[in-house]
Design an enzyme around this catalytic site. Sequence first.
Site, PDB file in Angstrom:
ATOM      1  N   LYS A 145       0.847  -1.187   0.000  1.00  0.00           N
ATOM      2  CA  LYS A 145       0.000   0.000   0.000  1.00  0.00           C
ATOM      3  C   LYS A 145       0.882   1.235   0.000  1.00  0.00           C
ATOM      4  O   LYS A 145       1.923   1.266   0.670  1.00  0.00           O
ATOM      5  CB  LYS A 145      -0.891  -0.051   1.247  1.00  0.00           C
ATOM      6  CG  LYS A 145      -1.909   1.071   1.394  1.00  0.00           C
ATOM      7  CD  LYS A 145      -2.725   0.812   2.655  1.00  0.00           C
ATOM      8  CE  LYS A 145      -3.779   1.873   2.920  1.00  0.00           C
ATOM      9  NZ  LYS A 145      -4.548   1.555   4.154  1.00  0.00           N
ATOM     10  N   SER A 192      -9.303   1.515   3.580  1.00  0.00           N
ATOM     11  CA  SER A 192      -8.532   2.361   2.681  1.00  0.00           C
ATOM     12  C   SER A 192      -7.558   1.597   1.797  1.00  0.00           C
ATOM     13  O   SER A 192      -7.004   2.151   0.845  1.00  0.00           O
ATOM     14  CB  SER A 192      -7.764   3.403   3.498  1.00  0.00           C
ATOM     15  OG  SER A 192      -6.852   2.786   4.385  1.00  0.00           O
ATOM     16  N   SER A 222      -9.315  -1.129   7.589  1.00  0.00           N
ATOM     17  CA  SER A 222      -8.844  -0.812   6.244  1.00  0.00           C
ATOM     18  C   SER A 222      -8.157  -1.944   5.503  1.00  0.00           C
ATOM     19  O   SER A 222      -7.903  -1.830   4.308  1.00  0.00           O
ATOM     20  CB  SER A 222      -7.891   0.391   6.297  1.00  0.00           C
ATOM     21  OG  SER A 222      -8.604   1.557   6.611  1.00  0.00           O
TER      22      SER A 222
END
Length: 483
Positions: free
Chosen positions: A79, A154, A178
């Site tokens: 990420k 996220s 997330s």
Amino acid sequence: MNAPHDIAALGMAQAAGRIARGEMSCAEYARALLDAIARTRDSNAWIHVDAEGLSKAAAAADREPAARGPLHGVPLAFKDNIDVAGLPTTAGSPALRGHVPRTSSAIAQRLLDAGALALGKTNLHEFALGITNDNAAFGAVRNPHAPDRIAGGSSGGAGAAVAALAAPAAIGTDTGGSVRIPAALCGVAGFRPSTGRWPTEGIVPISTTRDTPGAIARSVADCALLDAVVTGRAARGTADRRNLARQGARVVHEEPLRGLRLGVPTRHFWTPLDDDTAKAANAALERLRDAGAEFVRCEVDDVAALTAATGMTIARYETLPALRDYWSRHGLAFDFDALVARIASPDVRHAFEGLADASAPTLGEYRRATRELRPALQRAWRRCFESNRIAALVFPTTPLPAARIGEEFVRIAGELSPVFPAYIRNTEPGTVTGAPGLTIPCGTTSAALPVGLAIDALPGDDERLLRIGIAIEQALGSELRRG
């Protein structure tokens, strides 16, 4: 000769095992994944992919006379709020455009030291402050099962990349859900370790109390293997690496379902639910009951009120000091007004503005949240486990499947709710307590959208949680597994 699509569909441990046995080269595997990334570019899952750098690293791995570790030659996605030396870290925001860390985060370094390669950086909700991954700077991530639907967030790019077979596994971050939300909405496995189990240094932060990196993969066994690598329990020998497809399960042994007591917290986590989500989750419980699991109706006392009074207060108070520290560690000048001006996503800009206005939590409110309310929730969590003699809680990961991109409100059983609180309702309480959590695919809706089943444990009980997850994954059936 291996077919590129078949190679890209391999799970992480399967790929590592093939490389160790000489059945596939690192370069061959890297090419297959880069081809998969190119084929699925419309998902908008990636912010940065260094194809040339990955190809060189894979070729170098093939030339090494001995394997460096259990993940030798396996590319992993990260990420884009997780530092990887030499690759940009943007946190999904123009505010960090051009930021290229010279050193890797602690979590990335442990995986690279185990032989993994950096496949690329995945898209995220800007600054990880949202669950839709509708990013105004880098575009919305599209769900591989339905391009008009959100991938979740996220860590949406990580979930979409793994589900689209463009990465065998990805490292995301989880503050309120997330990792598990996008894993559930994209139909793959997700693991949030107990807070503090995995290191957070070198990650663009939200909350020092609640943040943790976590794993998204196509099986719980791969999540268990990543946990074993990060915590130093995975074997490094070539002989052991040849059987890595079983190592994730072997590292944490096996947990029989027969006689296993699992808690079903009905009042908060199961009410209300989308009809299709409820149907899929209840059908999964029936299959687990047939496999011998025992279910106990239970409740975590005052879970909704304590979470609401604690979670956001802690996160909002800690965000600015944590960001200042990250900027300082990287030699960056922290200018709050300039940062806010460069944020592209309106919802994130609004959230940042609220960190410095009259609505921001006071020191007194923060102290009460950390010293009174959070400990009260942790006690209630433990009391639920101990009084009911359960090993874990089970519930739908999200109360509903993936919403359409751009929707700001959703309906759950006829009740209208803003998107953000709707999706974090079930995942947030565990993050406030610091508990580990898993999500496992358990079925689909009538529109063929994935549904995830969450399993949460007591803080520190990660290895048993992974054992339980592997057993549940096997019991739910191979048709629900990917890769």
